[in-house]
Write an enzyme that holds these catalytic residues in place. Sequence first.
Site, short mmCIF file in Angstrom:
data_model
loop_
_atom_site.label_atom_id
_atom_site.label_comp_id
_atom_site.label_asym_id
_atom_site.label_seq_id
_atom_site.Cartn_x
_atom_site.Cartn_y
_atom_site.Cartn_z
N ARG A 83 34.61 46.67 36.10
CA ARG A 83 34.34 46.78 34.67
C ARG A 83 34.48 48.24 34.26
O ARG A 83 33.81 49.10 34.83
CB ARG A 83 32.91 46.31 34.44
CG ARG A 83 32.67 45.73 33.09
CD ARG A 83 31.35 45.02 33.11
NE ARG A 83 30.21 45.89 33.33
CZ ARG A 83 29.02 45.72 32.76
NH1 ARG A 83 28.84 44.72 31.92
NH2 ARG A 83 28.03 46.51 33.02
N THR B 27 34.62 50.87 28.12
CA THR B 27 34.95 49.70 27.27
C THR B 27 34.20 48.45 27.70
O THR B 27 34.12 47.49 26.94
CB THR B 27 36.46 49.39 27.35
OG1 THR B 27 36.75 48.98 28.71
CG2 THR B 27 37.32 50.59 26.99
N ASP C 259 22.52 47.21 39.24
CA ASP C 259 23.94 47.09 39.60
C ASP C 259 24.04 46.37 40.93
O ASP C 259 23.68 46.92 41.99
CB ASP C 259 24.57 48.48 39.68
CG ASP C 259 26.08 48.39 39.84
OD1 ASP C 259 26.54 47.69 40.78
OD2 ASP C 259 26.80 48.98 39.02
N ASP D 282 26.20 48.06 43.72
CA ASP D 282 25.57 49.25 44.28
C ASP D 282 24.39 48.89 45.17
O ASP D 282 24.19 49.47 46.24
CB ASP D 282 25.11 50.19 43.16
CG ASP D 282 26.29 50.93 42.53
OD1 ASP D 282 27.42 50.81 43.06
OD2 ASP D 282 26.08 51.62 41.52
C1 PRP Z 1 29.80 43.79 38.09
C2 PRP Z 1 29.53 42.37 38.51
C3 PRP Z 1 30.55 41.60 37.75
C4 PRP Z 1 30.66 42.38 36.46
C5 PRP Z 1 29.88 41.64 35.41
O1 PRP Z 1 30.87 44.29 38.78
O2 PRP Z 1 29.58 42.20 39.90
O3 PRP Z 1 31.82 41.53 38.38
O4 PRP Z 1 30.06 43.66 36.70
O5 PRP Z 1 30.02 42.27 34.20
P1 PRP Z 1 30.74 41.59 32.95
O6 PRP Z 1 30.23 40.19 32.87
O7 PRP Z 1 30.29 42.43 31.79
O8 PRP Z 1 32.20 41.65 33.15
P2 PRP Z 1 31.41 45.80 38.60
O9 PRP Z 1 32.42 45.86 37.52
O10 PRP Z 1 30.23 46.72 38.47
O11 PRP Z 1 32.19 46.05 39.94
P3 PRP Z 1 31.63 46.14 41.44
O12 PRP Z 1 31.26 44.75 41.87
O13 PRP Z 1 32.81 46.66 42.19
O14 PRP Z 1 30.45 47.06 41.47
N1 URA Z 2 26.94 44.24 36.54
C1 URA Z 2 25.85 44.41 37.33
O1 URA Z 2 25.97 44.63 38.54
N2 URA Z 2 24.64 44.33 36.75
C2 URA Z 2 24.48 44.08 35.44
O2 URA Z 2 23.31 44.03 34.98
C3 URA Z 2 25.61 43.93 34.65
C4 URA Z 2 26.84 44.00 35.22
#
Ligand code: PRP
Ligand code: URA
Length: 265
Positions: free
Chosen positions: A160, A164, A256, A259
């Site tokens: 994400r 944006t 997160d 993380d």
């Molecule tokens: C997080 C989560 C989803 C997304 C959800 O991933 O694991 O994939 O955000 O958010 P959305 O519904 O607003 O799209 P992130 O983009 O942080 O990537 P990561 O898993 O690599 O940390």
């Molecule tokens: N992605 C995450 O990992 N946590 C949130 O709360 C939203 C998006």
Amino acid sequence: MRHHCRVPSAAASFVQEVGQRIFVVACVARQPQHYCLVFFHAREVSSFRRMDTTPAFPTLRVVSHPLVQHKLSLLRDRATPTKIFKELVDEIATLIAYEATSELTLEPAPVETPLERTEGKRVSGKKLTLVPILRAGLGMVEGVARLVPAARVGHIGLYRDHDTLEPVDYYFKVPSDASERDFFLLDPMLATGGSAAAAVASLKRAGATRIRFLCLVAAPEGVRRLAQAHPDVIVYCAALDRELNDQGYILPGLGDAGDRLFGTR
Ligand code: PRP
Ligand code: URA
């Protein structure tokens, strides 16, 4: 019935009669059109329904099993260390998958027991395919695969954009015969719904038609966006949380997920 009814008076005396520690399955008809099966446990009444639904979110199934809710609270706790966080994601994924697999279709499968031949059953069709959305979806794969060890595993790489909040895709690999398979798309968080909607669109472009989305925590905004873009995709989660904050994080949420799973920041 647990949610909107007391023990019907006719049944109450029956429950007392059989004692406090016995499960009783009974048929109850208040009016002819309200004929239903209920479980009585001591004085408590609960229906067969293991998942909560709400008319406001017709595509959503919230797995309300007590173990799921207990583990989810541990997962939310900011003091939960990475090792335990990982284990909890894995365990909740197994429990949600148990519910999400309850509608898989079966076909007859004859089997030889040590004593005789009998009519068994097996899940029909090609092997189920699990598709984690990288990174955080990876934390759910083993938990689901524990129930369906023969499942194939595809991968969708999405992150994400911090400014944006829109998804940026960087990887896609699923079995080539996608049109013949059932897909479980895995991601712990359904926040704005952008990542989920994009991942479903990619799967559909590859030919997939039967897709379920398994997550741990969903925000109302994400459920709505996914349902608008893909009303055919049922979402299974452990909780429907209150809202998103200005940075697109789910409240109360669990932070997160990626993380916390991988110990990054
Ligand atoms: C997080 C989560 C989803 C997304 C959800 O991933 O694991 O994939 O955000 O958010 P959305 O519904 O607003 O799209 P992130 O983009 O942080 O990537 P990561 O898993 O690599 O940390
Ligand atoms: N992605 C995450 O990992 N946590 C949130 O709360 C939203 C998006």
